[in-house]
Write a protein that holds these residues in place. Structure first.
Motif, PDB file in Angstrom:
ATOM      1  N   ASP A  48       0.804  -1.047   0.079  1.00  0.00           N
ATOM      2  CA  ASP A  48       0.148  -0.085  -0.053  1.00  0.00           C
ATOM      3  C   ASP A  48       0.787   1.128   0.058  1.00  0.00           C
ATOM      4  O   ASP A  48       1.481   1.533   1.064  1.00  0.00           O
TER       5      ASP A  48
ATOM      6  N   LYS B  21      -5.788   4.172  -5.806  1.00  0.00           N
ATOM      7  CA  LYS B  21      -6.461   3.039  -5.526  1.00  0.00           C
ATOM      8  C   LYS B  21      -6.201   2.061  -6.456  1.00  0.00           C
ATOM      9  O   LYS B  21      -6.305   2.000  -7.687  1.00  0.00           O
ATOM     10  N   SER B  22      -6.076   0.791  -5.710  1.00  0.00           N
ATOM     11  CA  SER B  22      -5.474  -0.410  -6.604  1.00  0.00           C
ATOM     12  C   SER B  22      -6.832  -0.803  -7.573  1.00  0.00           C
ATOM     13  O   SER B  22      -6.807  -1.246  -8.675  1.00  0.00           O
ATOM     14  N   SER B  23      -7.922  -0.708  -6.794  1.00  0.00           N
ATOM     15  CA  SER B  23      -9.167  -1.148  -7.500  1.00  0.00           C
ATOM     16  C   SER B  23     -10.348  -0.461  -6.568  1.00  0.00           C
ATOM     17  O   SER B  23     -10.170  -0.357  -5.462  1.00  0.00           O
ATOM     18  N   GLU B  24     -11.604  -0.468  -7.159  1.00  0.00           N
ATOM     19  CA  GLU B  24     -12.749  -0.120  -6.265  1.00  0.00           C
ATOM     20  C   GLU B  24     -13.188  -1.040  -5.379  1.00  0.00           C
ATOM     21  O   GLU B  24     -13.436  -0.580  -4.059  1.00  0.00           O
TER      22      GLU B  24
ATOM     23  N   SER C  67     -11.012  -2.547  -3.456  1.00  0.00           N
ATOM     24  CA  SER C  67      -9.882  -2.666  -2.283  1.00  0.00           C
ATOM     25  C   SER C  67      -9.431  -1.573  -1.842  1.00  0.00           C
ATOM     26  O   SER C  67      -9.650  -0.349  -2.437  1.00  0.00           O
ATOM     27  N   ASP C  68      -9.125  -1.182  -0.532  1.00  0.00           N
ATOM     28  CA  ASP C  68      -8.708   0.095  -0.002  1.00  0.00           C
ATOM     29  C   ASP C  68      -7.208   0.186  -0.091  1.00  0.00           C
ATOM     30  O   ASP C  68      -6.772   1.228   0.153  1.00  0.00           O
TER      31      ASP C  68
ATOM     32  N   HIS D  47      -3.855   0.850  -1.980  1.00  0.00           N
ATOM     33  CA  HIS D  47      -3.102   1.974  -3.007  1.00  0.00           C
ATOM     34  C   HIS D  47      -2.059   1.408  -3.648  1.00  0.00           C
ATOM     35  O   HIS D  47      -1.086   1.025  -3.067  1.00  0.00           O
TER      36      HIS D  47
ATOM     37  N   ASP E 239       0.659   1.506 -13.426  1.00  0.00           N
ATOM     38  CA  ASP E 239       0.482   1.234 -12.052  1.00  0.00           C
ATOM     39  C   ASP E 239       1.482   0.160 -11.277  1.00  0.00           C
ATOM     40  O   ASP E 239       1.610  -1.174 -11.986  1.00  0.00           O
TER      41      ASP E 239
ATOM     42  N   GLN F 245       1.733  -2.473  -8.268  1.00  0.00           N
ATOM     43  CA  GLN F 245       0.821  -2.916  -7.166  1.00  0.00           C
ATOM     44  C   GLN F 245       1.443  -3.341  -6.048  1.00  0.00           C
ATOM     45  O   GLN F 245       0.996  -3.129  -5.084  1.00  0.00           O
TER      46      GLN F 245
END
Length: 280
Positions: free
Chosen positions: A3, A21-24, A26-27, A29, A259, A261
Motif C-alpha cells: 500500500d 486506489k488499486s481497485s474499487e 480494495s482499500d 493503494h 501502476d 501494485q
C-alpha cells in the motif's frame, strides 16, 4: 510494499507519480507512476539507498491499462488502417540510479528515465518508437550509458532486449522478478534469454572487471525472458555499493495508467538475501 499510501516517508514521488486506489474493491493503494494523461512523466524512488553492488532480488507486480474513454492514436507497427493496433504508451521502467533521490527524466519515449545520469533501467516498453530503434511495440530491455552520460531510451544504449514477453499493456497483473548477481555463471550464456548488445563493447573499453548477470522474469518466475551481462559496480558510480531504486514511467501522445501494485527488495549479504531497509 503493498500500500503505497501507507509507506510514510519511505518513497519520494516526482512529476505526476502518486498513490492511487488499486481497485474499487480494495482499500489498498498502488503506485500510479503516470495516469492516462498525455505528455506526462513520473518517478518514485525508495528514500533510502539500497545495497545493489553485491547482488539483489527485486520483485514487483504492475498493471498497465488504457481507460475505455481515452482516445489512442493508431500506432505505426501495423499499417493496415482497418486492423491497426491501438495501444497506449509509453511504458514503465525499474530504475537503479545514483544521481538524485528526486530524479526524473524525460517524457514520451524516454519513459521517465531518459536523461538521468549514472543509472541502469529495466524498461517495459509498450509503444513502438522508430527513432529509438525499438524492435517492437511490446518489449523488455536493460539500458545504460554508464556513470557519466545521461541515459537514453534508445536501443543504441541497450545491453540486451527481448520481445518474447507477455502483452505488457493488456490491463492484467504481471509479476516481475529482477535478479542481479555480480558473479557470472557460464551456463547463463547458453540460456535462450541471453543477450549482449553491441553497446556493451563501448562500456567495456579499457575494462578490468568481471561481468555478472541481470535476469528479468515476467509471470513465469522460473524461466527468465532476458539475461544480460553487466557489472553494476563497474558501470555505475555507486555509494559504497548503494544506489536509489524505484520506478519511472511516461506518456506522450498515446497514454496509459502505469501502476505498480506491490514491491519488495532483498539485498545480497554473504551467501543469502535480506530485506532492504526501506522496502520491507
Amino acid at each position: 510494499v503493498r500500500d503505497f499510501a501507507q509507506t510514510g516517508t519511505s518513497w519520494t514521488f516526482q512529476g505526476v507519480a502518486a498513490p492511487a486506489k488499486s481497485s474499487e474493491a480494495s482499500d489498498a493503494h498502488a503506485l500510479r507512476v503516470t495516469p492516462a494523461r498525455a505528455n506526462a512523466a513520473g518517478s518514485a524512488f525508495a528514500t533510502s539507498k539500497q545495497l545493489v553492488g553485491g547482488g539483489f532480488v527485486a520483485e514487483f507486480a504492475f498493471a498497465i491499462t488504457t481507460p475505455a474513454n481515452v482516445e489512442v492514436p493508431c500506432e505505426g507497427v501495423d499499417h493496415a488502417p482497418a486492423t491497426c493496433s491501438r495501444r497506449g504508451g509509453d511504458g514503465l521502467a525499474f530504475v537503479i540510479q545514483n544521481a538524485d533521490g528526486r530524479a526524473l527524466g524525460g517524457g514520451g519515449g524516454q519513459i521517465g528515465y531518459g536523461g538521468i545520469v549514472n543509472c541502469v533501467a529495466v524498461e517495459f516498453d509498450t509503444f513502438h518508437d522508430a527513432h529509438s530503434r525499438d524492435p517492437y511495440h511490446n518489449h523488455v530491455a536493460v539500458m545504460t550509458r554508464g556513470a557519466k552520460a545521461p541515459a537514453l531510451a534508445t536501443h543504441d544504449a541497450a545491453i540486451g532486449t527481448s520481445v518474447t514477453v507477455p502483452n505488457l499493456s493488456d490491463g492484467e497483473r504481471h509479476v516481475v522478478r529482477v535478479v542481479y548477481d555480480p558473479d557470472f555463471v557460464p551456463e547463463d550464456a547458453s540460456h535462450k534469454s541471453f543477450r549482449g548488445g553491441a553497446y556493451l563493447l563501448d562500456l567495456m573499453r579499457d575494462y578490468k572487471h568481471g561481468l555478472g548477470t541481470m535476469k528479468v522474469f515476467i509471470d513465469d518466475l522460473a524461466d527468465p525472458v532476458l539475461t544480460v551481462p553487466i557489472n553494476l559496480a563497474a558501470f555505475m558510480d555507486l555509494d559504497n555499493g548503494r544506489a536509489w531504486v524505484g520506478f519511472t514511467a511516461a506518456t506522450g501522445r498515446s497514454m496509459q495508467n502505469h501502476d505498480v501494485q506491490s514491491f519488495s527488495f532483498r539485498e545480497r549479504v554473504g551467501g543469502g538475501f535480506v530485506p532492504g531497509v526501506a522496502v520491507a
